[in-house]
Scaffold this active site. Structure first.
Site, PDB file in Angstrom:
ATOM      1  N   GLY A  15      48.100  46.988  26.762  1.00 13.18           N
ATOM      2  CA  GLY A  15      49.146  46.951  27.927  1.00 13.18           C
ATOM      3  C   GLY A  15      48.924  45.279  28.578  1.00 13.18           C
ATOM      4  N   GLY A  16      48.827  44.554  27.733  1.00 12.35           N
ATOM      5  CA  GLY A  16      48.289  43.094  27.723  1.00 12.35           C
ATOM      6  C   GLY A  16      49.762  42.356  27.807  1.00 12.35           C
ATOM      7  N   SER A  17      51.034  43.154  28.328  1.00 10.05           N
ATOM      8  CA  SER A  17      52.680  42.489  27.716  1.00 10.05           C
ATOM      9  C   SER A  17      52.843  41.962  29.586  1.00 10.05           C
ATOM     10  CB  SER A  17      53.023  43.075  28.050  1.00 10.05           C
ATOM     11  OG  SER A  17      52.747  44.534  28.129  1.00 10.05           O
ATOM     12  N   ASP A  64      54.242  51.611  21.898  1.00  7.86           N
ATOM     13  CA  ASP A  64      54.887  52.116  23.400  1.00  7.86           C
ATOM     14  C   ASP A  64      54.822  53.302  22.572  1.00  7.86           C
ATOM     15  OD1 ASP A  64      56.328  53.712  25.073  1.00  7.86           O
ATOM     16  OD2 ASP A  64      58.121  53.018  24.858  1.00  7.86           O
ATOM     17  N   SER A 137      41.141  53.490  38.401  1.00  6.21           N
ATOM     18  CA  SER A 137      41.785  53.058  39.755  1.00  6.21           C
ATOM     19  C   SER A 137      40.954  53.079  40.347  1.00  6.21           C
ATOM     20  CB  SER A 137      43.176  53.258  39.821  1.00  6.21           C
ATOM     21  OG  SER A 137      43.286  53.345  40.990  1.00  6.21           O
ATOM     22  N   TYR A 150      48.842  60.806  38.854  1.00  7.26           N
ATOM     23  CA  TYR A 150      47.971  59.481  38.739  1.00  7.26           C
ATOM     24  C   TYR A 150      46.587  59.185  39.606  1.00  7.26           C
ATOM     25  CZ  TYR A 150      47.512  53.709  39.059  1.00  7.26           C
ATOM     26  OH  TYR A 150      46.427  53.052  38.964  1.00  7.26           O
ATOM     27  N   ALA A 152      44.877  62.457  38.923  1.00 11.24           N
ATOM     28  CA  ALA A 152      43.829  63.216  38.275  1.00 11.24           C
ATOM     29  C   ALA A 152      43.466  61.734  36.215  1.00 11.24           C
ATOM     30  CB  ALA A 152      44.462  64.294  37.574  1.00 11.24           C
ATOM     31  N   LYS A 154      43.755  59.027  36.373  1.00  4.86           N
ATOM     32  CA  LYS A 154      42.400  57.485  36.300  1.00  4.86           C
ATOM     33  C   LYS A 154      41.129  58.120  37.089  1.00  4.86           C
ATOM     34  CE  LYS A 154      45.824  54.423  36.279  1.00  4.86           C
ATOM     35  NZ  LYS A 154      45.051  53.208  34.696  1.00  4.86           N
TER      36      LYS A 154
END
Ligand SMILES: NC(=O)c1ccc[n+]([C@@H]2O[C@H](COP(=O)([O-])OP(=O)(O)OC[C@H]3O[C@@H](n4cnc5c(N)ncnc54)[C@H](OP(=O)(O)O)[C@@H]3O)[C@@H](O)[C@H]2O)c1
Length: 244
Positions: A15-17, A64, A137, A150, A152, A154
């Protein structure tokens, strides 16, 4: 000795993009590391026009997780790994997460792919006595209206941080996490690009502003550094005071 010197270290940011992961990748690069990043698009060029995506100096590869077996077919272009940051994530709106396909899709990325990456890189991190950083999060700490998946996923990622922290400490891997509050990225553009919604969000934050991806990146540097050498299994909440 500079404790945040990562010269000769190899870092991978999943997820570094974009967004927080991209800021973390650039921060490690600025402190000397060789940094690999993953995103969903075919090439780094595909992010050229994207705000929050600076791929300069980073080694980009497509990964992906919505494609079956994507990670199984991947071969590492590096022989050792010192720091792994897991920042992949998504959210669905319009109550899509209340339908099972939407719920599954979010949990698959935000939790299942996180565990898959942890397992894939465990041995490499053990070999370097490395550091693993899971981005969960602030949602892990409270209910989030409209986003059960989201939330659950996190909360699950934070639990995973604790449990892997305990399980892998003896192998020399320090597992820790970051729980961002509200940070302006493409994930939150639906709020930050609407001035009324942005104002309402800022009013709930004692610091009076949303956070920056660079502020989250600073925590990643700290957690991966010797400054955090006795911290294990913790998730650092960085929310400008929102949950106080
Ligand atoms: N922004 C916030 O306020 C906030 C708050 C709390 C937690 N977080 C968490 O912080 C992390 C980073 O989010 P962000 O705000 O920086 O959002 P972002 O800019 O949208 O970054 C999300 C990253 O996840 C990648 N990704 C999305 N779907 C993927 C898939 N199917 N397979 C592999 N990678 C995928 C994206 O790739 P592409 O660039 O190719 O789309 C991107 O690199 C997430 O885990 C998010 O939940 C963010």
């Amino acid at each position: 000795m500079d404790p945040i010197d990562f010269t000769a270290k190899t870092v991978l940011v999943v997820g570094g993009s974009s967004g927080i992961g991209n800021a973390a990748a650039q921060a490690f690069r600025a402190h000397g590391a060789g940094v690999h990043v993953w995103g969903t698009r075919a090439s780094a060029d595909a992010y050229a026009a994207e705000a929050g995506s600076d791929l300069q100096g980073l080694r980009y590869a497509q990964m992906d997780f919505s494609k079956d077996g994507a990670l199984d077919h991947w071969h590492p272009p590096f022989e050792s790994l010192d720091v792994l940051v897991l920042s992949q994530g998504m959210v669905l709106y319009k109550r899509e997460e209340f339908q099972m396909p939407g719920f599954r899709k979010v949990v698959e990325l935000n939790l299942m792919s996180v565990m898959q990456c942890c397992m894939r890189f465990r041995d490499m991190l053990a070999a370097t006595k490395g550091s693993l950083i899971i981005v969960s999060s602030a949602a892990a700490f409270h209910a989030t209206k409209g986003n059960p998946a989201y939330n659950a996923s996190k909360a699950g990622a934070m639990g995973l941080t604790r449990t892997l922290g305990q399980a892998w400490a003896a192998d020399g891997i320090r597992v820790n996490g970051i729980a961002p509050g509200f940070v302006a990225t493409k994930l939150t553009a639906v709020t930050t690009e609407n001035s009324a919604r942005l104002r309402a969000a800022e009013e709930r934050i004692p610091l009076g502003r949303v956070g920056t991806a660079e502020e989250m990146a600073g925590i990643a540097l700290f957690l991966a550094s010797p400054l955090a050498s006795y911290i294990v299994g913790q998730t650092i909440l960085a929310d400008g005071g929102m949950l106080l």
